[in-house]
Motif scaffolding. Structure first.
Motif, short mmCIF file in Angstrom:
data_model
loop_
_atom_site.label_atom_id
_atom_site.label_comp_id
_atom_site.label_asym_id
_atom_site.label_seq_id
_atom_site.Cartn_x
_atom_site.Cartn_y
_atom_site.Cartn_z
N ALA A 84 -6.12 3.68 14.55
CA ALA A 84 -5.16 3.62 13.45
C ALA A 84 -4.30 4.87 13.43
CB ALA A 84 -5.91 3.49 12.13
N GLU A 85 -3.14 4.77 12.85
CA GLU A 85 -2.26 5.92 12.72
C GLU A 85 -2.88 6.94 11.77
OE1 GLU A 85 2.38 6.11 12.87
OE2 GLU A 85 1.70 4.39 11.70
N MET A 86 -2.63 8.20 12.03
CA MET A 86 -3.19 9.22 11.15
C MET A 86 -2.13 9.60 10.12
SD MET A 86 -5.30 11.59 13.78
CE MET A 86 -4.03 11.74 15.02
N LYS A 87 -2.30 9.07 8.90
CA LYS A 87 -1.32 9.32 7.86
C LYS A 87 -1.88 10.18 6.74
CE LYS A 87 2.49 7.36 9.17
NZ LYS A 87 3.58 8.28 9.56
N GLN A 88 -3.18 10.22 6.66
CA GLN A 88 -3.83 10.99 5.61
C GLN A 88 -4.83 11.93 6.24
OE1 GLN A 88 -3.29 11.37 2.45
NE2 GLN A 88 -1.62 9.89 2.40
N THR B 245 -12.08 15.44 0.41
CA THR B 245 -11.99 15.31 1.86
C THR B 245 -12.30 16.64 2.54
OG1 THR B 245 -10.16 13.80 1.44
CG2 THR B 245 -10.54 14.45 3.73
N PRO C 264 -7.64 8.27 17.29
CA PRO C 264 -8.16 7.02 16.73
C PRO C 264 -7.13 5.91 16.84
CG PRO C 264 -7.59 8.56 14.98
CD PRO C 264 -7.37 9.28 16.27
N THR D 253 2.77 12.84 9.41
CA THR D 253 2.23 12.11 8.26
C THR D 253 3.34 11.69 7.30
OG1 THR D 253 1.87 14.18 7.11
CG2 THR D 253 0.00 13.26 8.32
N ASP E 278 -7.87 10.39 7.75
CA ASP E 278 -7.69 9.65 9.00
C ASP E 278 -8.01 10.50 10.23
OD1 ASP E 278 -6.76 7.71 7.34
OD2 ASP E 278 -4.63 8.11 7.74
#
Lengths: 309, 294, 511
Positions: free
Chosen positions: C199-203, C274, C197, C333, C206
């Motif tokens: 955006a950065e995957m931090k969570q 989630t 994606p 992350t 994401d």
């Protein structure tokens, strides 16, 4: 004076029983060394064990080590499971094994050998190996049972998430693994019956079933009692491997598969306290021993010939 | 009683046992099938009775170090033979004594034995006893001695021996025979099925044991079979779970852990298929009392 | 029937066996206990430190440590080791490798029985360092280190030593290696490149777009492979938490003075929602709650994504082997960080029953300062077990009779690099070790002894409820409250209280 005469009489008895005593002596000495000496270790159940202080020097903590077990609200559930499963094993195991043993006694030697060998083979497999086999049958994607169900147009079952099936599964797996063993004991017991009893019965015109009812089963009773008393003594102890590996330690199944030994193993895995594990073991021993004494007492009241002692 | 019997019953019974045997055998065949499957096919297809992809790699791994394996077989066979002989003797001697209803110390002895079945002092005192007081560490005796007298087998043996008719003891005693003589000359010969059964059980206990080895054997040459297999398995499992932690050739990562486990079960249990019939020879109805007297 | 002679012989034999066992007991009874060997008092005698090695009496040290396999050619390495160390410290060492799986049990027995052991390996994951220290298993090492291993002390940053302290004392010498952790996703590179994606995957959330793509286009693969433990315990840092007692107690990094019940945190609830979402959408393998390990899916190359809490330099290459040969890609992350538990993962301790603590420390010193000795232990004998290549790296001979895990012995930065591994990894690791963000409570250790009954019960409640919830198999709405209630009943609050009390005390003591 009384003591003296008692001692003299006892000495006489001792001399008369000397030979039998000598026969039992090696085993008795052995048990003394290997079982009774290490019993001092049981004091760990009442201590907070410290490596530096050792067995004797560690601090006494009274009944503290028992607290975790009796405090937990699952104590009831695991005790119930343990007793019910062991009870089922005792009843089913005995009835089936005796039936098989009697039937085996009726067939030709060649086939007997094959059947016996096959029935005995599962006994050699460890529970870990058996757990993989069980999974081969029950796995919800590739297991045989679910393949079979889908083949017949049924919905596959999530065996490892449905605790309702597990009492049956556990009992079946137990019987599969152990029935050859116990059948063999009773079969050997039947072989040891003096054949003159049967000769006499045949002369009196007794049929097969009558002979089984009136000769075989009564003469097997002492053996049944022995195995029964042993099993009763261990009714508070569950076969760890069976209950841990076969349900694969799945949380969903604890309601139906969790027993004292698996519970203790899981709860002490993190804290690793030998005081606590010794405490539970001691509790199991004391209850088991009390049950053995009671059972033997009751059997003795019914028929003193059948009692263990 | 095996001489004359109606014809129909045995056939029905035989049929019943045949079906039962097949049902019991099926899971065992699965063990063999898995041991002969390639890891790939197991991962992708699950277990099959007929391997999707045959592979003997699992056996190759276990047999990779044949010398060590042979040595382990040797240790285990030696321990099993010596152990079974000694244990059977000690067990049957004591069992005979407590099977005699006229033995004065029968009750206390039995209570003494049953007690040990239920109570044990735990691992640490046992370990201290064997290693520090008996000095058995790294000896074959450490693999034999702890299992010499099992209360369970002793009680079963007692159950068997109790069925011997009391009259023969009485008449032997009138003839002036000592208890030892009665035991050796009358009791043992009359109890072959019992001895074979209990002997079989004892030999399994020795054959299957890895725990004593784990505790008391550091010397490579004395490692028994089950411990060797257990260690190979342990290694494979550890490596496949922690490949990033281990400094070994990366080919180890391809170790088929499941089929190897099954191959080991086959190798460990296999020999028993031949041992079992050896004991079965003695599963004949005990000689009648009359034949002994004469 | 039975030849009588043979039977009698057997009787005699068995009796002899038993009797010799009895008499053995009498003869050696006095040696049974833990005999304080003369060396034990040595620490107090200042005279000994300056003595050259020859004047020390010769001793044999016993060193227990775990290994993946017990090498068949241990003896030749051991004698080589002794050739090296004997002239220097007039001691020989008996190497006692044990399998990882047996290590805890066997060591408990060895230590509890007072059997001779001079150095034992310990960690926070196998033969627990803090737990065994609190049971009195080890001796404090500060003085010994200052006297016999000053170089070792200097070879590691101070915070590493701080992390080993219990009640202000050092009880274990770390085997210096990577001391940082970094959390993140581990993804098959092929799909990462395709579906990453914007955006950065931090969570966790994401990751959803990527997983959705995989789910749509590759229905035979598992987008996100999860085992029965779930992920939350490995994702503490990603959620801004730090573990105080694994799976039970955490602190918020923005409020590090307060210990809280992990299962009552806002973040746990978020995680559950989630995961439930993922599970319902089919991103997670259906059998997650009952699956012991995702290893089989990985080996088969079916696991596209996963989460790992120890991402380290060079790890992507190593992960490849475990993932059926698929190229892997990290998506971090968190930053690299250090905390007590990232440091005390491999240590050497000296047990209370060691008769020769000074000599044991001298040996620890040698292993950590003498590369020759270290490499001998880690790789075996050159020419027999491994070969050196021209670039300085080493290659194990095929089917070598001696293989070992180097990080069990000592400072791995002294060791050779295995051929095929990136030679820069060591340097990167060292830099990372020194630059990582330290935990606000680094050095604090929760001694659980006084609440072990509660922890025992809490553990079993987690075993029962955890797998269903943590894998998203069961919806939190229904079960979470029940779970929290059971935890309270099992005494989790008392555990948290005790941890808080110890933290407050520790805070006061370090200021």
């Amino acid at each position: 004076m009384r003591i003296l005469s008692w001692a003299r009489a006892e000495w006489k008895h001792g001399r008369r029983n000397r030979e039998l005593f000598m026969l039992a002596l090696p085993a008795v000495t052995f048990k003394l060394i290997f079982n009774y000496l290490p019993l001092v270790g049981l004091i760990i159940a009442f201590k907070k064990y410290n490596f530096a202080k050792g067995l004797w020097g560690s601090d006494w903590v009274g009944w503290d080590n028992f607290r975790f077990f009796f405090q937990s609200d699952t104590a009831l559930r695991i005790t119930r499971n343990t007793i019910l499963y062991n009870g089922a094993f005792i009843v089913l195991g005995t009835v089936i094994a005796i039936a098989f043993a009697i039937m085996m006694n009726e067939i030709g030697r060649r086939w007997l050998k094959i059947h016996q060998t096959v029935m005995f083979l599962p006994y050699f497999l460890s529970w870990v190996v058996v757990s993989y086999v069980t999974m081969g049958f029950l796995d919800h994607k590739s297991g045989f049972l679910n393949q079979l169900l889908t083949f017949f147009g049924q919905d596959p079952v999530r065996w490892y998430e449905t605790s309702a099936y597990w009492p049956v599964i556990i009992i079946l797996v137990y019987l599969w693994k152990s029935v050859g063993f116990s059948t063999l004991i009773y079969y050997a017991g039947i072989l040891g019956i003096d054949s003159s009893y049967y000769e006499a019965a045949r002369i009196d015109g007794a049929g097969k079933m009558q002979m089984i009812r009136h000769i075989t089963i009564p003469l097997l009773t002492p053996l049944v009692v022995i195995l029964f008393i042993v099993a009763v003594g261990n009714i508070f102890r569950a076969d760890f491997g069976l209950f841990y590996f076969i349900p694969n330690d799945v949380g969903f199944l604890y309601g139906a598969t969790d027993v004292i030994d698996t519970y203790v193993y899981r709860s002490l895995r993190v804290v690793g306290d030998i005081g606590m594990s010794t405490a539970v073991g001691l509790y199991q021993s004391v209850v088991g021993f009390a049950l053995v004494l009671t059972t033997n007492y009751i059997i003795k009241k019914i028929n003193s010939d059948n009692a263990l002692w | 009683m095996t001489t004359r019997k109606p014809k129909a019953a045995p056939i029905v019974i035989n049929l019943f046992f045949a079906v039962l045997s097949a049902a019991i055998l099926a899971p065992l065949l699965l063990v063999v099938a898995i041991s002969l499957s390639s890891e790939e096919s197991l991962l992708h297809n699950g277990y099959r009775f007929i391997p999707a992809q045959w592979d003997t790699f699992a056996y190759e791994i276990v047999l990779r170090n044949p010398l060590q394996l042979l040595q382990a077989y040797q240790v285990t066979i030696g321990v099993t033979i010596i152990g079974t002989a000694c244990a059977l003797l000690m067990t049957s001697m004591a069992a005979y004594a407590v099977s005699r209803r006229d033995y004065r110390y029968r009750r206390p002895t039995l209570l003494f034995i049953v007690f040990t079945m239920l109570f044990n002092g735990g691992l640490v005192p046992f370990y201290i006893l064997v290693t520090q007081y008996l000095n058995l560490k790294d000896t074959l005796a450490a693999l034999i001695v702890p299992y010499l007298v099992s209360p369970f087998y002793l009680l079963i043996m007692k159950g068997f021996l109790e069925k011997l008719p009391v009259e023969i003891f009485d008449s032997a005693k009138i003839d002036g025979a000592s208890e030892w003589r009665i035991f050796l000359r009358i009791v043992l010969p009359l109890s072959t099925p019992a001895l074979a059964t209990v002997g079989l059980f004892i030999s399994f206990a020795y054959w299957n044991d890895w725990w004593l080895g784990l505790l008391f054997i550091d010397e490579q040459k004395l490692v028994p079979l089950q411990l060797l297999l257990y260690r190979i398995m342990d290694t494979i499992e550890f490596i496949s779970a922690n490949m990033d932690l281990v400094n070994v050739n990366l080919t180890m990562a391809k170790f088929p852990s499941l089929s190897t486990r099954m191959a080991m079960a086959v190798l460990a249990a296999g020999p028993m298929m031949f041992v079992f019939p050896m004991f079965q020879r003695y599963f004949v109805a005990g000689l009648t009392v009359g034949s002994v007297k004469s | 029937m039975y030849p009588k002679k043979n039977i009698m012989l057997l009787v005699v034999l068995c009796l002899a066996l038993v009797l010799s066992a009895c008499s053995g007991g009498n003869g050696n009874g006095k040696n049974g206990g833990s005999d304080p060997a003369p060396g034990n008092t040595g620490t107090a005698q200042n005279g000994e430190e300056k003595k050259p090695a020859e004047e020390l009496s010769k001793v044999e040290l016993v060193w227990y440590y775990p290994q993946p396999a017990i090498p068949s050619d241990l003896k030749s390495v051991e004698s080589k080791v002794n050739e090296l160390i004997e002239p220097k410290i007039n001691a020989t060492v008996k190497l006692m490798p044990l399998a990882f799986g047996d290590y805890t049990q066997k060591m408990n027995t060895v230590i509890a029985s007072g059997e001779k052991a001079d150095i034992v390996w310990t960690s926070n994951w196998n033969f627990n360092y803090v737990q065994n220290q609190s049971k009195g298993a080890f001796i404090p090492l500060d003085e010994l280190i200052d006297r016999y291993a000053p170089d070792v002390k200097a070879s590691m940053p101070d915070f590493v030593w701080e992390a080993t302290r219990i009640d202000g004392q050092i009880y274990g010498v770390p085997n210096y290696q990577t001391v940082t952790n970094r959390e993140g996703f581990v993804l098959q590179k092929e799909f990462y490149d395709l579906y990453k994606p914007e955006a950065e995957m931090k969570q966790l959330a994401d990751l959803a777009p990527l997983l959705e793509q995989v789910k749509q286009k590759h229905p035979d693969l598992i987008p996100f492979a999860v085992g029965r433990q779930g992920m939350f315990s490995y994702m503490n840092r990603t959620y801004g938490l730090e573990s105080v007692l694994a799976n039970i107690a955490v602190i918020h990094l923005d409020n590090p003075d307060k210990i809280v019940n992990m299962y009552e945190t806002e973040e746990y609830r978020q995680y559950l929602d989630t995961m439930r979402d993922f599970y319902e959408k089919g991103y997670i393998n259906e059998d997650a709650a009952t699956l012991k390990s995702i290893g089989d899916y990985q080996k088969a190359g079916q696991a596209v994504g996963g989460f790992h809490n120890v991402l380290k330099p060079g790890g992507e290459a190593e992960a490849k082997a475990a993932q059926g040969g698929k190229d892997m890609q990290y998506a971090f992350t968190t930053d690299a960080y250090v905390g007590t538990n990232t440091i005390i993962t491999t240590l050497q301790a000296i047990p209370v029953h060691s008769g020769n603590p000074e000599r044991a420390m001298m040996l620890i010193n040698l292993v950590n300062t003498d590369p020759e000795l270290f490499n001998l232990l880690a790789f075996g004998i050159e020419g027999t077990h491994y070969n050196k290549k021209s670039d300085g790296s080493v290659e194990l001979v095929p089917d070598s009779t001696y293989t070992a895990s180097d990080w069990v012995f000592g400072n791995v930065f002294n060791g050779y690099t295995l051929a095929g591994k990136d030679p820069n990894v060591a340097k990167e690791t060292k830099e990372l070790n020194e630059s990582a963000t330290p935990s606000p409570i680094i050095g604090f250790k929760f001694v659980t002894e006084s609440v072990s009954a509660e922890i025992a019960n809490v553990t079993t409640v987690i075993d029962e409820y955890g797998p269903g919830l943590n894998t998203g198999t069961v919806a939190a709405d229904r079960i979470l409250e029940e779970f929290q209630g059971k935890l309270k009943q099992a005494g989790i609050d008392r555990v948290i209280e005790e941890a808080q009390r110890q933290l407050d005390e520790w805070k006061a003591s370090v200021q």
